[in-house]
Scaffold this active site. Structure first.
Site, short mmCIF file in Angstrom:
data_model
loop_
_atom_site.label_atom_id
_atom_site.label_comp_id
_atom_site.label_asym_id
_atom_site.label_seq_id
_atom_site.Cartn_x
_atom_site.Cartn_y
_atom_site.Cartn_z
N HIS A 208 7.30 20.68 -17.54
CA HIS A 208 6.65 21.77 -16.80
C HIS A 208 6.32 22.92 -17.75
O HIS A 208 5.21 23.45 -17.71
CB HIS A 208 7.58 22.24 -15.68
CG HIS A 208 7.09 23.44 -14.94
ND1 HIS A 208 6.02 23.39 -14.05
CD2 HIS A 208 7.49 24.74 -14.95
CE1 HIS A 208 5.81 24.60 -13.56
NE2 HIS A 208 6.68 25.43 -14.08
N GLU B 77 6.92 25.11 -5.93
CA GLU B 77 7.64 24.59 -7.11
C GLU B 77 8.81 23.75 -6.62
O GLU B 77 9.64 24.22 -5.84
CB GLU B 77 8.13 25.75 -8.00
CG GLU B 77 6.97 26.49 -8.67
CD GLU B 77 7.41 27.47 -9.75
OE1 GLU B 77 8.50 28.05 -9.63
OE2 GLU B 77 6.63 27.66 -10.71
N LYS C 223 6.35 35.77 -7.49
CA LYS C 223 7.47 34.88 -7.19
C LYS C 223 8.39 35.42 -6.11
O LYS C 223 9.31 34.73 -5.70
CB LYS C 223 8.31 34.69 -8.47
CG LYS C 223 7.55 34.09 -9.63
CD LYS C 223 7.42 32.61 -9.48
CE LYS C 223 6.84 31.98 -10.74
NZ LYS C 223 6.94 30.53 -10.69
#
Ligand code: MN
Length: 438
Positions: free
Chosen positions: A144, A209, A263
């Site tokens: 990732h 995610e 986030k």
């Protein structure tokens, strides 16, 4: 590290029949959640999953069935959050697991004493398993990190510190929710590469995610270090974790101090926490290619190398509004495994406490997106769509580059291996609502 013992015996069965069928929750699992009965005006308390039932730990605590450390643990688990139970540490929690395992076995004399404490999982609603004081998100998948790095910095995808320290940032716990969470599409400031100025509006590159969440167990004091040999004494268990991300907001804001509003608008956890002890049969070795540096001594131990990793299968699905409207099945996006992680859970908590930072029971450590080595194992849309350039075909004919309003993301996790009982984590589901512009 907690070893395989009689609670993991593949031949164990339970008098709770549904636990012996195809279930995420056989007697070898025994994960914890906070719950109450749906629609009842009653307190949340701790429960343990067994088959399609939940064992009400507050009823057990009041039942005069157990004594000693097990009773102490049951009383801690009767509270509205599991923080006190987590803080008791691995040894007491292991004693509770053994007592519950014995009491739930097919031949147990305690069957009639425990039966009144069973509630059908269909009749419960979940609460947050604990008060999450602090939340830290790591970046442990090198696949990732490399893929994202290529998109944000084509010339320099993997920064030189990556192979030496577990990279992380301090996140925000106020918007972490339990499975079932629905949240408005984030609004924020973004700047297109060819624009001269940023603009403010709904996120256009909304992503999920696929992560694991690690819950801290026994707390530490300011200044107290965690040796890697003892690190898992300070880890309670693991959940599935969807760390929603606004890629366009992220791209504009992340330098120089890292992720912020991209986030913090929502993150969703699965309700059941699978304990580190339940995961003992599914340990995997931690290895580095010869061309990579070995960890510094404080992040290295023989046990960590032999079995510091966790072999947990992960899968991710999407259910769009059109799928719901037309009764179509959800569409799989990817699958991966936590064993690909470049850093182990023990290394994460040892590193986190290595500067003297106090760790508190119930703190959440996100693993970072768990992408595997192949393109199909990517744990986010930004990777699957190659930076938003290549739409993904869904099974009902729809396409996605990033998420649309009404999309639900479903994540599942399980462990299976010859000679051990298959255990599951259940799932985490959460849904994107239209942006709140008022
Ligand atoms: Mn993340």
């Amino acid at each position: 590290m907690l070893m395989i013992n009689e609670t993991h015996d593949v031949n164990l069965t339970s008098w709770v029949e549904s636990a012996n069928q195809q279930s995420d929750f056989p007697i070898q699992n025994l994960p914890f959640a906070i719950f109450k009965r749906k629609g009842q005006n009653e307190a949340f308390r701790g429960g343990v999953a067994i088959g399609d039932q939940v064992l009400d730990l507050a009823v057990l605590a009041n039942g005069n069935i157990f004594s000693g450390g097990v009773q102490v643990a049951l009383e801690a688990a009767s509270q509205t959050s599991l923080n006190a139970l987590m803080d008791l540490g691995a040894e007491t929690n292991s004693a509770l697991r053994l007592a519950l395992s014995k009491a739930l076995r097919s031949d147990s004399e305690l069957q009639s004493a425990l039966e009144p404490a069973l509630i059908d999982q269909q009749d419960i609603e979940f609460g947050m398993p604990c008060v999450i004081g602090d939340y830290t998100d790591f970046y442990t998948s090198i696949y990732h990190a490399t893929a994202i790095g290529k998109l944000f910095r084509p010339d320099n995808p993997l920064l030189p510190n990556y192979k030496w320290i577990p990279i992380g940032y301090h996140g925000r716990s106020s918007t972490i929710g339990i499975s079932g969470q629905a949240f408005p599409r984030p609004v924020g400031q973004t700047k297109a590469p060819d624009a001269t100025e940023p603009s403010f509006g709904p996120c256009k590159r909304l992503d999920y995610e696929l992560e694991m969440g690690l819950f801290v167990g026994k707390s530490t004091e300011l200044g107290e270090l965690i040796k890697i040999e003892n690190a898992e004494q300070h880890l309670f268990g693991v959940c599935i974790f969807n760390d929603w991300s606004a890629r366009d907001i992220q791209a504009w804001e992340y330098q120089p101090l890292g992720p912020f509003l991209a986030k913090s608008f929502a993150s969703t956890i699965s309700p059941w926490i699978v304990t580190m002890e339940a995961l003992a049969p599914y340990r995997s070795s931690f290895t580095r290619p010869d061309s990579d540096p070995q960890p510094l001594p404080h992040l290295n131990s023989e046990q960590n190398s032999q079995s510091g990793g966790l072999d947990i299968n992960l899968s991710c699905f999407i259910e769009t509004q059109a799928m719901r409207d037309n009764n179509q099945p959800m569409s799989q996006l990817s699958q991966s495994n936590f064993k690909y992680s470049y850093w182990t859970p023990a290394q994460l908590i040892t590193h986190h406490a290595s500067n003297g930072c106090a760790m508190r029971a119930g703190d959440l450590l996100g693993s970072g997106t768990q992408s595997g080595p192949t393109a199909e194992e990517a744990g986010s849309l930004i990777e699957l769509s190659k930076g938003g350039k290549s739409p993904i075909a869904l099974t009902n004919g729809e396409q996605r580059v990033f998420l649309e309003d009404g999309d639900s993301i479903i994540m599942r996790a399980s462990c299976s291996k010859t000679g051990a009982a298959r255990i599951g984590f259940g799932e985490v589901v959460s849904t994107v609502l239209p942006a709140n512009l008022s």
